[in-house]
Design a protein around this motif. Structure first.
Motif, mmCIF file in Angstrom:
data_model
loop_
_atom_site.group_PDB
_atom_site.id
_atom_site.type_symbol
_atom_site.label_atom_id
_atom_site.label_comp_id
_atom_site.label_asym_id
_atom_site.label_seq_id
_atom_site.Cartn_x
_atom_site.Cartn_y
_atom_site.Cartn_z
ATOM 1 N N GLU A 627 0.806 -1.320 0.010
ATOM 2 C CA GLU A 627 0.149 -0.019 -0.014
ATOM 3 C C GLU A 627 0.885 1.223 0.032
ATOM 4 O OE1 GLU A 627 -3.699 -0.123 2.290
ATOM 5 O OE2 GLU A 627 -3.008 -1.768 3.120
ATOM 6 N N GLY A 628 0.105 2.299 0.122
ATOM 7 C CA GLY A 628 1.070 3.691 -0.217
ATOM 8 C C GLY A 628 1.942 3.979 1.020
ATOM 9 N N VAL A 629 3.111 4.461 0.611
ATOM 10 C CA VAL A 629 4.280 4.920 1.263
ATOM 11 C C VAL A 629 3.815 6.392 2.006
ATOM 12 C CG1 VAL A 629 6.532 5.204 1.728
ATOM 13 C CG2 VAL A 629 5.886 3.305 0.086
ATOM 14 N N TRP A 630 3.941 6.371 3.318
ATOM 15 C CA TRP A 630 3.550 7.671 3.892
ATOM 16 C C TRP A 630 4.522 8.288 4.565
ATOM 17 C CZ3 TRP A 630 -0.835 10.223 3.461
ATOM 18 C CH2 TRP A 630 -2.003 9.650 3.256
ATOM 19 N N ALA A 631 5.982 7.491 4.997
ATOM 20 C CA ALA A 631 6.940 8.034 5.534
ATOM 21 C C ALA A 631 8.284 7.671 4.893
ATOM 22 C CB ALA A 631 7.053 7.896 7.244
ATOM 23 N N LEU A 632 9.328 8.356 5.126
ATOM 24 C CA LEU A 632 10.645 7.974 4.393
ATOM 25 C C LEU A 632 11.781 8.772 5.161
ATOM 26 C CD1 LEU A 632 11.308 6.358 1.907
ATOM 27 C CD2 LEU A 632 11.439 8.491 0.483
ATOM 28 N N ALA A 633 12.885 7.993 5.410
ATOM 29 C CA ALA A 633 14.183 8.443 6.051
ATOM 30 C C ALA A 633 15.263 7.918 5.564
ATOM 31 C CB ALA A 633 13.793 8.471 7.627
ATOM 32 N N ALA A 634 16.277 8.358 5.243
ATOM 33 C CA ALA A 634 17.574 7.815 4.788
ATOM 34 C C ALA A 634 18.893 8.396 5.326
ATOM 35 C CB ALA A 634 17.672 7.901 3.310
ATOM 36 N N ASP A 635 19.883 7.724 5.258
ATOM 37 C CA ASP A 635 21.319 8.098 5.523
ATOM 38 C C ASP A 635 21.976 7.499 4.390
ATOM 39 O OD1 ASP A 635 21.516 5.653 6.321
ATOM 40 O OD2 ASP A 635 21.808 6.195 8.494
ATOM 41 N N ARG A 646 0.971 -0.784 7.377
ATOM 42 C CA ARG A 646 1.251 -1.094 8.589
ATOM 43 C C ARG A 646 2.605 -1.478 9.000
ATOM 44 N NH1 ARG A 646 -4.288 -3.794 11.113
ATOM 45 N NH2 ARG A 646 -5.716 -2.164 10.192
ATOM 46 N N MET A 647 3.280 -1.760 7.693
ATOM 47 C CA MET A 647 4.915 -2.130 7.972
ATOM 48 C C MET A 647 6.109 -1.069 7.854
ATOM 49 S SD MET A 647 4.675 -5.725 5.880
ATOM 50 C CE MET A 647 4.144 -4.929 4.417
ATOM 51 N N THR A 663 7.180 -5.192 11.998
ATOM 52 C CA THR A 663 5.771 -5.057 12.226
ATOM 53 C C THR A 663 5.439 -4.585 13.500
ATOM 54 O OG1 THR A 663 5.255 -7.177 12.829
ATOM 55 C CG2 THR A 663 5.264 -6.422 10.421
ATOM 56 N N GLY A 664 4.200 -4.390 13.851
ATOM 57 C CA GLY A 664 3.809 -3.972 15.221
ATOM 58 C C GLY A 664 2.699 -2.831 15.453
ATOM 59 N N HIS A 665 2.664 -1.753 14.403
ATOM 60 C CA HIS A 665 1.738 -0.876 14.438
ATOM 61 C C HIS A 665 0.271 -1.482 14.005
ATOM 62 C CE1 HIS A 665 3.869 2.795 15.506
ATOM 63 N NE2 HIS A 665 4.858 2.361 14.565
ATOM 64 N N ALA A 666 -0.828 -1.119 14.693
ATOM 65 C CA ALA A 666 -2.258 -1.432 14.438
ATOM 66 C C ALA A 666 -2.708 -0.380 13.599
ATOM 67 C CB ALA A 666 -2.689 -1.555 15.805
ATOM 68 N N GLY A 667 -1.920 0.505 12.901
ATOM 69 C CA GLY A 667 -2.603 1.190 11.876
ATOM 70 C C GLY A 667 -1.464 1.581 11.028
ATOM 71 N N PRO A 668 -1.731 2.520 9.702
ATOM 72 C CA PRO A 668 -0.672 2.967 8.963
ATOM 73 C C PRO A 668 0.440 3.778 9.781
ATOM 74 C CG PRO A 668 -2.986 3.308 8.103
ATOM 75 C CD PRO A 668 -2.968 2.883 9.542
ATOM 76 N N VAL A 669 1.787 3.594 9.164
ATOM 77 C CA VAL A 669 2.922 4.255 9.716
ATOM 78 C C VAL A 669 2.882 5.543 9.031
ATOM 79 C CG1 VAL A 669 5.071 3.996 10.018
ATOM 80 C CG2 VAL A 669 3.908 2.183 9.938
ATOM 81 N N MET A 679 15.917 4.034 15.233
ATOM 82 C CA MET A 679 14.588 4.369 14.324
ATOM 83 C C MET A 679 13.563 4.399 14.991
ATOM 84 S SD MET A 679 13.508 1.617 11.351
ATOM 85 C CE MET A 679 12.980 0.544 12.467
ATOM 86 N N CYS A 680 12.585 5.242 14.779
ATOM 87 C CA CYS A 680 11.521 5.870 15.431
ATOM 88 C C CYS A 680 10.405 5.900 14.681
ATOM 89 C CB CYS A 680 11.671 7.160 16.319
ATOM 90 S SG CYS A 680 10.176 7.567 17.273
ATOM 91 N N THR A 681 9.369 5.211 14.704
ATOM 92 C CA THR A 681 8.209 5.159 14.184
ATOM 93 C C THR A 681 6.717 5.548 14.711
ATOM 94 O OG1 THR A 681 7.656 2.932 14.353
ATOM 95 C CG2 THR A 681 9.041 3.220 12.677
ATOM 96 N N GLY A 682 5.972 6.426 14.052
ATOM 97 C CA GLY A 682 4.637 6.752 14.601
ATOM 98 C C GLY A 682 3.586 6.346 13.738
ATOM 99 N N GLY A 683 2.499 5.961 14.202
ATOM 100 C CA GLY A 683 1.315 5.723 13.291
ATOM 101 C C GLY A 683 -0.045 6.022 13.874
#
Length: 693
Positions: A627-635, A646-647, A663-669, A679-683
């Protein structure tokens, strides 16, 4: 003609007779070619004595039986002294003729500065082999069991061989080998295998040894450190491991393809000169100059009154190097030890970074979950000590990373917060309520509020004194903190979701729901490039570091990727003047660097794309999200993405392969952050998950 078993040499000066019980041979011995006697003594000796002459007789070896029971020397001791002594005095005068030997008239002569020794017998070489005590004891016992005459004969052979120069020794050995039986040749091959092993690293100068070791990989270098104490001191030296860190940290090694997380570059720069000088041999002995981490001219070029200021400036530069050290290392140093700061060995630095890199590769990490928001988390950012998150519940929360507790909550926006960014002094946030707020996040106070756009603000980014905001009103606004000016960039036909400022080149990248990415020149306030290829709304755009190098020259054109400005394939990096021309007439590059060459974009078509801004070509497409990519980070080492599925996926930047899925989020990241070991993720499940490697 001589008989097959006879060696006959004519000389009018000296005639000797060597005989055994089985036969007598007449041998004429020239004084300056005495190796014939050594060969004949060895030939007439029984096998047991031959083994003693060669080395240590192996207790269990087969012996060639012969009728030679002993060896006798008809020459008297006086005659032997008259022939052997001059030979020894000629070839090793340091031991047998302290004055340097005798000339033709019998007078002492000066020492020959050219040594007669080979490299193994040079006493000044570090690789000189020490005597093996058990072997020498066994040799002594074997020798004592022989008669006095046999001991004297063997001693003469050893003395002649020891005194002979290299050419003479080769002749002696050739003659001896032709007389050897198979058991003796087998004995030789067994013992010579160990004798010819030379410790070349110990024999070489240190700077050459460092150069050799720098070609090894990590595994080979660790094995080399286990060979001996000398090898360990060389293999563990900062010269070698500093090179290893430079080759791997914050970049992919060109040889092994392995990269390690980022290290603070201030320390790399502060140590580089000291390492380089040691690698070339400076400071290794009392004659070479002392090592300093900075050029000597730096202090000589300033007046005496400014020397203290110069020292103070350098102290400020090197102060961050010790901030993470133990308290004893962080204590003030005396002036005389200033140029030799006590820091961690580079091997330990590499070991720490290697451990973090292995954890990234294998997905080993500690997980900490932050709960407190009442609605989906839409934006976040963190540093070494704090995490700041923004949510659809119209609040901003500041968290302590060590304890996981909420420090404070910032309230003031009347609608969901879609974007934020902070530094040491300020926090800027953008909300769907159309306002832009500037906060003192340490005190929790709002400093200023601006009605920036006619619709909600969904993206922002500031760099140095420039701030760019992206809005649902299809425009981008540029704010200059220096002169408090601002202007608007128009060109997108739908929401602008993300912006990225590069203050050095004075350019801005923007991503929009119109499926395009645009590159803007802030001096001309115009769009200089448009990147097309995504078939879904582009949600994120980020740039890669300037030192990132994409080695694969194949361009990903399999999906019909195109550009409105360029159709050429990906070439080698051209000269700056040519680059400026390729960005079009709208880009004026008189006194500023080029824009970042590589950028990454994520879109709702479920793909991530790597672009070359010079050629406008898509170099790589990352497939994996459903599904669609909402968040992106890189080095420099990896790309991390979060999506509607949700991945969270970790990608190799160059190959485009997915290395790990979390995995672990119950909603879109919806948002994420990345550092060298976190690495920090919010959903939209109201949670923030911190992965520590």
């Amino acid at each position: 003609m001589t008989s097959p078993g006879e060696i006959h040499c004519r000389n009018s000066e000296t005639d000797h007779y060597l005989e055994s019980p089985s036969k007598r041979r007449r041998i004429t011995l020239p004084q300056d070619k005495f190796m014939n006697a050594a060969v004949n003594n060895f030939t007439d000796a029984p096998p047991t004595l031959q083994g003693s002459m060669i080395g240590i007789v192996d207790a269990g070896q087969d012996v060639c039986q012969d009728d030679h029971d002993n060896i006798s020397i008809l020459a008297t001791s006086k005659q032997a002294g008259q022939t052997v002594a001059p030979f020894l005095a000629k070839h090793i005068p340091e031991q047998y003729a302290p004055g340097g030997g005798l000339d033709s008239s019998g007078n002492a002569k000066m020492k020959d500065p050219n040594t007669k020794y080979c490299y193994r017998h040079r006493p000044d070489l570090k690789c000189r082999r020490q005597a093996n005590e058990p072997s020498m004891d066994q040799l002594q016992h074997e020798l004592e069991d022989l008669s006095q005459g046999d001991q004297q004969a063997i001693a003469h052979v050893w003395s002649l061989f020891s005194a002979a120069p290299a050419k003479h020794r080769n002749l002696m050995l050739q003659g001896i080998l032709t007389q050897c039986c198979f058991p003796q040749l087998s004995y030789l091959s067994t013992n010579v295998r160990d004798l010819i092993r030379i410790d070349f690293l110990t024999a070489l100068p240190p700077e050459i040894s460092y150069k050799v070791l720098c070609f090894l990989d990590t595994t080979s270098l660790c094995k080399a450190a286990q060979v001996s104490q000398r090898w360990r001191s060389l293999a563990d030296d900062d010269v070698v491991w500093h090179r290893m860190c430079e080759q791997h940290i914050d970049r992919k090694c060109t040889k092994c393809g392995w990269g390690l997380p980022l290290l603070e570059r201030k320390r790399l720069r502060a140590s580089k000169r000291q390492i380089q000088l040691r690698a070339t041999g400076r400071g290794l002995n009392e004659w070479s100059p002392d090592i300093t981490p900075y050029p000597e001219a730096a202090l000589e070029a300033v007046p005496n009154n400014d020397a203290k200021d110069q020292m103070s400036t350098m102290a400020k530069l090197t102060a961050p190097l010790l901030k993470n050290q133990a308290p004893s290392l962080a204590a003030p140093m005396a002036t005389d030890s200033y140029f030799r700061p006590r820091t961690r060995p580079w091997k330990d630095v590499y070991k720490d970074r290697f451990r973090v890199g292995i954890n990234w590769k294998r997905g080993r990490c500690d997980l900490k979950i932050f709960r407190g928001h009442q609605n989906g988390v839409m934006c976040l950012q963190f540093d070494d000590s704090v995490l700041i998150t923004g949510s659809y519940d119209a609040t901003i929360k500041v968290w302590d990373l060590a304890s996981g507790e909420e420090i404070q909550t910032l309230k003031g926006h009347t609608s969901g917060i879609r974007c934020l960014q902070f530094d040491d002094s300020k926090l800027i946030s953008g909300s769907i309520d159309r306002t832009l707020k500037i906060w003192d996040w340490r005190k929790g106070e709002c400093i200023a509020t601006h009605d920036a756009h006619s619709n909600g603000i969904v993206g922002l980014h500031f760099d140095s004194s420039l701030l760019a905001t992206a809005s649902m009103d299809k425009t981008i606004k540029i704010w200059n903190f220096t002169d408090s000016s601002r202007f608007t960039l128009r060109g997108h036909t739908d929401w602008v979701n993300a912006v990225r400022v590069d203050s050095a080149s004075r350019t801005v990248l923007s991503a929009s729901d119109d499926c395009t990415v645009k590159l803007w020149d802030l001096d001309t306030k115009s769009c200089i490039k448009t990147f097309e290829g995504h078939v879904g709304q582009v949600q994120q755009v980020i740039t890669l570091p300037h030192d990132f190098d994409f080695e694969d020259t194949e361009v990903d054109d399999s999906d019909g990727t195109s550009s409105t400005t360029s159709t050429q394939s990906h070439p080698q990096c051209p000269q700056p003047a040519t680059q400026a021309e390729r960005y079009g007439p709208g880009f004026t590059a008189s006194d500023r660097p080029m824009p970042p060459r590589y950028m990454l974009t994520g879109a709702l078509d479920g793909t991530i794309r790597l672009w070359d801004t010079y050629t406008s070509k898509c170099l790589r497409t990352y497939f994996g999200h459903v599904e669609g990519v909402w968040a992106l980070a890189a080095d420099s080492l990896r790309v991390v993405s979060g999506a509607e599925d949700r991945m969270v996926k970790v990608w190799d930047t160059r190959s485009g392969k997915c290395e790990r899925t979390f995995t672990g989020h119950a909603g879109p990241v919806s948002c994420l952050g990345l550092s060298d070991n976190r690495m920090c993720t919010g959903g939209e499940d109201n949670e923030v998950r911190m992965y520590s490697f």
